[in-house]
Design an enzyme around this catalytic site. Sequence first.
Site, PDB file in Angstrom:
ATOM      1  N   ARG A 199      -6.857  -0.914  17.501  1.00 37.40           N
ATOM      2  CA  ARG A 199      -7.365  -0.659  16.172  1.00 37.40           C
ATOM      3  C   ARG A 199      -8.324  -1.819  15.896  1.00 37.40           C
ATOM      4  O   ARG A 199      -9.279  -1.988  16.643  1.00 37.40           O
ATOM      5  CB  ARG A 199      -6.230  -0.521  15.149  1.00 37.40           C
ATOM      6  CG  ARG A 199      -6.676   0.254  13.905  1.00 37.40           C
ATOM      7  CD  ARG A 199      -5.548   0.504  12.908  1.00 37.40           C
ATOM      8  NE  ARG A 199      -5.232  -0.688  12.124  1.00 37.40           N
ATOM      9  CZ  ARG A 199      -4.382  -0.696  11.103  1.00 37.40           C
ATOM     10  NH1 ARG A 199      -3.748   0.426  10.754  1.00 37.40           N
ATOM     11  NH2 ARG A 199      -4.126  -1.795  10.432  1.00 37.40           N
ATOM     12  N   LYS A 236       0.811  -1.232   0.000  1.00 40.84           N
ATOM     13  CA  LYS A 236       0.000   0.000   0.000  1.00 40.84           C
ATOM     14  C   LYS A 236       0.838   1.273   0.000  1.00 40.84           C
ATOM     15  O   LYS A 236       0.422   2.281  -0.544  1.00 40.84           O
ATOM     16  CB  LYS A 236      -0.949   0.004   1.202  1.00 40.84           C
ATOM     17  CG  LYS A 236      -0.250   0.074   2.547  1.00 40.84           C
ATOM     18  CD  LYS A 236      -1.216  -0.144   3.708  1.00 40.84           C
ATOM     19  CE  LYS A 236      -0.492   0.012   5.022  1.00 40.84           C
ATOM     20  NZ  LYS A 236      -1.217  -0.574   6.150  1.00 40.84           N
TER      21      LYS A 236
END
Length: 358
Positions: free
Chosen positions: A130, A36
């Site tokens: 998260r 990414k």
Amino acid sequence: MKNPRIVVDRTKLRENISFIVAKLKEHDLTITAVTKVFNAYSQIIALYEEFSDIIYFGDSRIENLMSYSHSKKQKILIRIPMISEVPEVIQYADISFNSELKTIQLLDCEAQKQKKLHKIVLMVDLGDLREGFFEKEELFDCIREVMKLKNIQIYGLAVNLTCYGAIIPSSKNLGNLVAIQEEIKERFDLSLEMISGGNSSSLYLLDSPEDQLPSGINNLRIGESFVLGRETAYGADYQVMHQDVFTLVTEIVEVKQKPSYPIGEIGVDAFGKKPHYVDKGKMLRGIVAIGQQDIALDDITPKDSQIEILGASSDHLLLDLTQSEREYQVGDEIEFSVSYGSVLSTFTSKYIKKEFIN
Ligand SMILES: *Cc1c(COP(=O)(O)O)cnc(C)c1O
């Protein structure tokens, strides 16, 4: 038209990949190369393809997995899927990271439609807060339900640390992941293929004199270390790696002597913030053609250490050139070193050209 551009040194990147691949192999860890940060840019993907020890490609964006759908590597969606992208997940990802039973059930329906067996890795939250199952019983309840699904295979467990909560990986927290895996094996008679112990911030455990990666962790997902040559728990550079694979090159569009303190009543800047200025008298100010649309100011550093960044609007970056020994002219190029955020944003920006050298 060539500027602004991000220059990629292929040889340096290849050497970086080689170093990390050897290191993980030595510790019997499989590698997920996370794509990414460079927006799965095809010429960089081609470099990673040279390494057969990289078994998996991982990305958080399905569009990036789609862009290398021809690759033989196993493709992992490393962000929890959106329900609205379930068809694409089944089509383009061999494996997806999950934490919601409802989404997994929809993946099963879609996998049935597409006549596929889809693998899932369940995310466990070990304190970074998260994604992932925080309560062990909820994880076990989910596994019980998922085992009833015909087109889903539970492939493994994974944890993500040092992202939101900035929690450092340790034998203690990663040991919990291994313990959960053992409990799953006992309770459900289920062996898991992948126990993925985090990202570039787990790498330091391979060299740490005080702590170690627990045996039982058999995979790491590496993005930043490959491209920036450092581990990310403490931000230490690997001496034998290259930190300068990427260089951002910009072009000067104006150089003028001007005051350092704006003239007139100070309101708000282009982003609605009220700025503060220090009056340093007259200075030599340069403008380069790049802005906050492409990079965040904290994420780039001028290679000429005598240049100071003054600020930027969306498309103009202002530099103080007063102290520099070089006499910069309009049309000259100014180079910057980049950090994680600016590699990410320059590869995402269509205005930044990509150049490959070596
Ligand atoms: C981005 C990401 C990674 C890679 O992190 P790096 O710090 O770049 O190594 C790994 N796992 C997940 C889930 C991610 O989102």
